[in-house]
Write an enzyme that holds these catalytic residues in place. Structure first.
Site, PDB file in Angstrom:
ATOM      1  N   HIS A 366     -21.528 -32.883 -10.071  1.00  0.00           N
ATOM      2  CA  HIS A 366     -20.189 -33.364 -10.400  1.00  0.00           C
ATOM      3  C   HIS A 366     -20.151 -34.886 -10.462  1.00  0.00           C
ATOM      4  O   HIS A 366     -21.016 -35.571  -9.912  1.00  0.00           O
ATOM      5  CB  HIS A 366     -19.122 -32.793  -9.462  1.00  0.00           C
ATOM      6  CG  HIS A 366     -19.213 -33.145  -8.012  1.00  0.00           C
ATOM      7  ND1 HIS A 366     -18.459 -34.139  -7.441  1.00  0.00           N
ATOM      8  CD2 HIS A 366     -19.926 -32.615  -7.007  1.00  0.00           C
ATOM      9  CE1 HIS A 366     -18.697 -34.192  -6.142  1.00  0.00           C
ATOM     10  NE2 HIS A 366     -19.601 -33.284  -5.849  1.00  0.00           N
ATOM     11  N   ASP A 376     -22.327 -37.940  -1.824  1.00  0.00           N
ATOM     12  CA  ASP A 376     -21.691 -36.817  -2.509  1.00  0.00           C
ATOM     13  C   ASP A 376     -20.736 -37.362  -3.540  1.00  0.00           C
ATOM     14  O   ASP A 376     -19.658 -37.818  -3.170  1.00  0.00           O
ATOM     15  CB  ASP A 376     -20.950 -35.969  -1.460  1.00  0.00           C
ATOM     16  CG  ASP A 376     -20.242 -34.775  -2.047  1.00  0.00           C
ATOM     17  OD1 ASP A 376     -20.358 -34.554  -3.260  1.00  0.00           O
ATOM     18  OD2 ASP A 376     -19.560 -34.063  -1.296  1.00  0.00           O
ATOM     19  N   GLU A 414     -14.771 -31.658  -9.388  1.00  0.00           N
ATOM     20  CA  GLU A 414     -15.360 -30.619  -8.523  1.00  0.00           C
ATOM     21  C   GLU A 414     -14.690 -30.590  -7.165  1.00  0.00           C
ATOM     22  O   GLU A 414     -14.460 -29.537  -6.580  1.00  0.00           O
ATOM     23  CB  GLU A 414     -16.860 -30.874  -8.353  1.00  0.00           C
ATOM     24  CG  GLU A 414     -17.589 -29.796  -7.560  1.00  0.00           C
ATOM     25  CD  GLU A 414     -17.761 -30.091  -6.062  1.00  0.00           C
ATOM     26  OE1 GLU A 414     -18.402 -29.280  -5.386  1.00  0.00           O
ATOM     27  OE2 GLU A 414     -17.251 -31.110  -5.556  1.00  0.00           O
ATOM     28  N   GLU A 415     -14.376 -31.781  -6.651  1.00  0.00           N
ATOM     29  CA  GLU A 415     -13.857 -31.849  -5.286  1.00  0.00           C
ATOM     30  C   GLU A 415     -12.538 -31.102  -5.137  1.00  0.00           C
ATOM     31  O   GLU A 415     -12.187 -30.664  -4.054  1.00  0.00           O
ATOM     32  CB  GLU A 415     -13.692 -33.313  -4.848  1.00  0.00           C
ATOM     33  CG  GLU A 415     -14.997 -34.094  -4.745  1.00  0.00           C
ATOM     34  CD  GLU A 415     -15.895 -33.660  -3.582  1.00  0.00           C
ATOM     35  OE1 GLU A 415     -15.604 -32.633  -2.932  1.00  0.00           O
ATOM     36  OE2 GLU A 415     -16.888 -34.352  -3.338  1.00  0.00           O
ATOM     37  N   ASP A 443     -25.894 -31.515  -6.018  1.00  0.00           N
ATOM     38  CA  ASP A 443     -24.667 -32.201  -5.618  1.00  0.00           C
ATOM     39  C   ASP A 443     -24.978 -33.434  -4.758  1.00  0.00           C
ATOM     40  O   ASP A 443     -24.597 -34.554  -5.090  1.00  0.00           O
ATOM     41  CB  ASP A 443     -23.798 -31.202  -4.868  1.00  0.00           C
ATOM     42  CG  ASP A 443     -22.395 -31.702  -4.633  1.00  0.00           C
ATOM     43  OD1 ASP A 443     -22.234 -32.913  -4.448  1.00  0.00           O
ATOM     44  OD2 ASP A 443     -21.465 -30.887  -4.622  1.00  0.00           O
TER      45      ASP A 443
HETATM   46 ZN   LIG Z   1     -20.229 -32.743  -3.930  1.00  0.00          ZN
END
Ligand SMILES: [Zn+2]
Ligand SMILES: *[C@@H]1O[C@H](CO)[C@@H](O)[C@H](O)[C@H]1NC(C)=O
Ligand SMILES: *[C@@H]1O[C@H](CO)[C@@H](O)[C@H](O)[C@H]1NC(C)=O
Ligand SMILES: *[C@@H]1O[C@H](CO)[C@@H](O)[C@H](O)[C@H]1NC(C)=O
Ligand SMILES: *[C@@H]1O[C@H](CO)[C@@H](O)[C@H](O)[C@H]1NC(C)=O
Ligand SMILES: *[C@@H]1O[C@H](CO)[C@@H](O)[C@H](O)[C@H]1NC(C)=O
Ligand SMILES: *[C@@H]1O[C@H](CO)[C@@H](O)[C@H](O)[C@H]1NC(C)=O
Length: 538
Positions: A366, A376, A414-415, A443
């Site tokens: 993402h 992340d 995505e989050e 990820d």
């Molecule tokens: Zn992630």
């Protein structure tokens, strides 16, 4: 955080390259017959060993560092200007690298943001409704404040409802169904209260749904030090990977994957949308807080003493509530989030296969992050972009192409609950279910330098074992100990509990963009990272 690039992460970049290499070798099949024929190759012949050697030697940590630096310069929440900029930069970079096709794929989705002027707050109020204490509105900067972007969002949970509620607090352990059942048995009435739960076992959205169904007015989530800082307050980031006291568990509180207004259908512009009231998003305000803030509430909490297994890592005795030792005190939770329609973008880059161009090996990550997103997701994206560069350089120099098409993916939002990847899979499910050979998700490429950690569909186990045996061990001490490959360290440090001579392979879960491909279409997926030695949060 952007500054991680200079501190914690800089020694770890090698791992990012490795993780992604292991992934790719797991599923790339070089057609030896074709390469031997060498018809379309500029050079006569290129063997699988040569391709592997080229890629292993070609991955350059300096480039990964530069990609990572760029990706983490600014906050880039899903659906914001920051995510748009990131998507365009990834697309431009892939075009410059010489990818055969690059597409930006937009979706019109409902996302959620904190107010830019009115921060969310938790207040402890005394019997005359005077404020005794209030929570932090942002996480504490770990570096010089001037490094912090003024656009850094206030602390919030995605899709938590706006509201301003006041009531007694009930401590609900991890907020699981058994925990709520225990409270009911203990005669603790959750209805009308503000639930305080530890994050770490149940998914946020499930805790929220249970709290809401039992009539709670609001929900507070924190990461308890027994789970996230077990070695005490001096051994937290930036001195270790453990959470510092002001770190709040950001995350979505939506129960269903993808855009909440177009369940099971792609969120294209013309899509039919359900009313927001019918969407699977919480109706109560929810707010994440640091464990330093949770401490302020827990130490005042009244009611029965919580059972031993509910006690946590703060230096106090946890009580269940409801309410405080001062019987007329209450907690006020003010959440000023808003849900809004916006556009999120996926970026899709294709390196056409030579033999079976209509079979896809997909790699992806993402693009969006709650804040700067250095681990992340950008550690994964930076490594993936270096890998695509090496493949295209190899193509430029030798004319080599993989047997099947490589499809590189940057997913939006995505989050917020796998929004971009889910919408894309919903839109192209017919083609994808017939054509995708495997999907490799990276990820977080790096969250430690201890060992490889994989989650995969069982179909891919052997391929992953075999390919990780080909990757030279980057840790000089491990090499001295006779463990010369990534596989060796993995088998040594994370053995399979049932077959201890093999490394541990975890089954694929639902925590990132592989979810819809794996579970809706049945595409075999893997999720890889280099991880730390702490098993309790692995
Ligand atoms: Zn992630
Ligand atoms: C790695 O990349 C940097 C910057 O692009 C370059 O200066 C350096 O020579 C490269 N290293 C190797 C080993 O190719
Ligand atoms: C929310 O409620 C608290 C406590 O009653 C109050 O102090 C605060 O001003 C309220 N916030 C807003 C925006 O009305
Ligand atoms: C729980 O509290 C709510 C709201 O204060 C009240 O309406 C309800 O009757 C209480 N339930 C029990 C079982 O005491
Ligand atoms: C207990 O923990 C809190 C929060 O981490 C800290 O502020 C406080 O100083 C600690 N107190 C003692 C006696 O260790
Ligand atoms: C490959 O060649 C193309 C065309 O000359 C060029 O635009 C691209 O930057 C090259 N890619 C790499 C990674 O060197
Ligand atoms: C791994 O990380 C630890 C902790 O940051 C560090 O002390 C160690 O040198 C690192 N090992 C390697 C091989 O980089």
């Amino acid at each position: 955080m952007a500054s991680d690039v200079r501190c914690g992460l800089s020694s770890l970049l090698w791992g990012a390259g490795l993780v992604i290499l292991v992934m790719v070798f797991a599923v790339i099949e070089v057609p030896s017959d074709v390469s031997r024929r060498g018809l379309q190759l500029r050079r006569d012949w290129i063997s699988l060993t040569e391709v592997e050697g080229y890629v292993i030697n070609g991955v350059n940590a300096t480039n990964i560092r530069a990609f990572l630096r760029h990706l983490t310069l600014h906050p880039h929440l899903g659906g914001t200007e920051g995510e748009w900029q990131t998507a365009h930069w990834v697309a431009d970079t892939w075009r410059q690298q010489g990818m055969d096709e690059v597409h930006l794929v937009p979706y019109e989705v409902l996302l959620s943001y904190p107010s830019t002027s009115m921060p969310n707050k938790v207040r402890l109020l005394d019997g005359s409704a005077r404020e005794v204490w209030a929570s932090a509105i942002k996480q504490k900067p770990l570096y010089a404040p001037e490094e912090f972007d003024p656009d850094l969002p206030f602390t919030f949970n995605g899709y938590a409802a706006a509201g301003n509620v006041t009531g007694p607090v009930v401590y609900a352990h991890y907020g699981g169904s058994k925990d709520f059942a225990f409270l009911a048995e203990a005669g603790v009435n959750v209805s009308g209260s503000i639930v305080l739960a530890r994050y770490g076992k149940a998914f946020r959205a499930n805790i929220a749904k249970m709290a809401e169904d039992q009539g709670a007015r609001g929900l507070l989530l924190f990461s308890d030090p027994s789970d996230y800082a077990p070695e005490g307050p001096d051994f937290v980031y930036p001195h270790s990977y453990f959470m510092p006291p002001s770190a709040a568990p950001f995350g979505t509180t939506k129960l269903v994957d993808g855009d909440p207004l177009t369940p099971f259908y792609p969120a294209v512009e013309s899509a039919f949308r359900i009313p927001e009231e019918e969407a699977a998003i919480p109706k109560i305000p929810i707010q994440p807080i640091g464990y330093n803030d949770a401490y302020q509430l827990l130490r005042e909490l009244g009611g029965a003493k919580a059972p031993q297994r509910w006690q946590g890592g703060l230096n106090i005795t946890y009580h269940l509530g409801p309410g405080f030792r001062e019987s007329d005190w209450t907690v006020n939770l003010e959440v000023n989030n808003r849900n809004t329609m916006t556009t999120t973008y996926n970026v899709i880059g294709v390196l056409q296969g030579r033999e079976e161009p209509d079979r896809y090996v997909m790699l992806g990550n993402h693009l969006d992050a709650w804040l700067f997103g250095s681990l992340d997701p950008s550690s994964g994206t930076a490594a993936m972009m270096e890998l695509s560069r090496v493949f295209l350089q190899l193509y430029n120099e030798t004319g080599w192409r993989p047997r099947r098409s490589l499809v590189f993916c940057g997913w939006g939002a995505e989050e917020y609950g796998l929004v971009g990847s889910t919408e894309w899979v919903e839109q192209f499910s017919t083609q994808l279910s017939n054509r995708v050979v495997a999907y490799l998700n990276v990820d977080m490429a790096i969250e430690g330098n201890y060992t490889l950690r994989t989650k995969a569909a069982p179909l891919l186990t052997e391929a992953i074992y075999e390919s990780s045996k080909k990757i030279p061990n980057p840790d000089p001490e491990e090499v001295l100990a006779g463990r010369t490959t990534v596989y060796d360290t993995w088998a040594h440090r994370r053995p399979d509990p049932h077959e201890p001579h093999l490394p541990r392979m975890q089954s694929i879960g639902s925590g990132s963009d592989y979810k819809t491909l794996q579970h809706n279409l049945g595409v075999p997926c893997l999720d890889f990272r280099y991880t730390h030695d702490n098993v309790c949060t692995a």
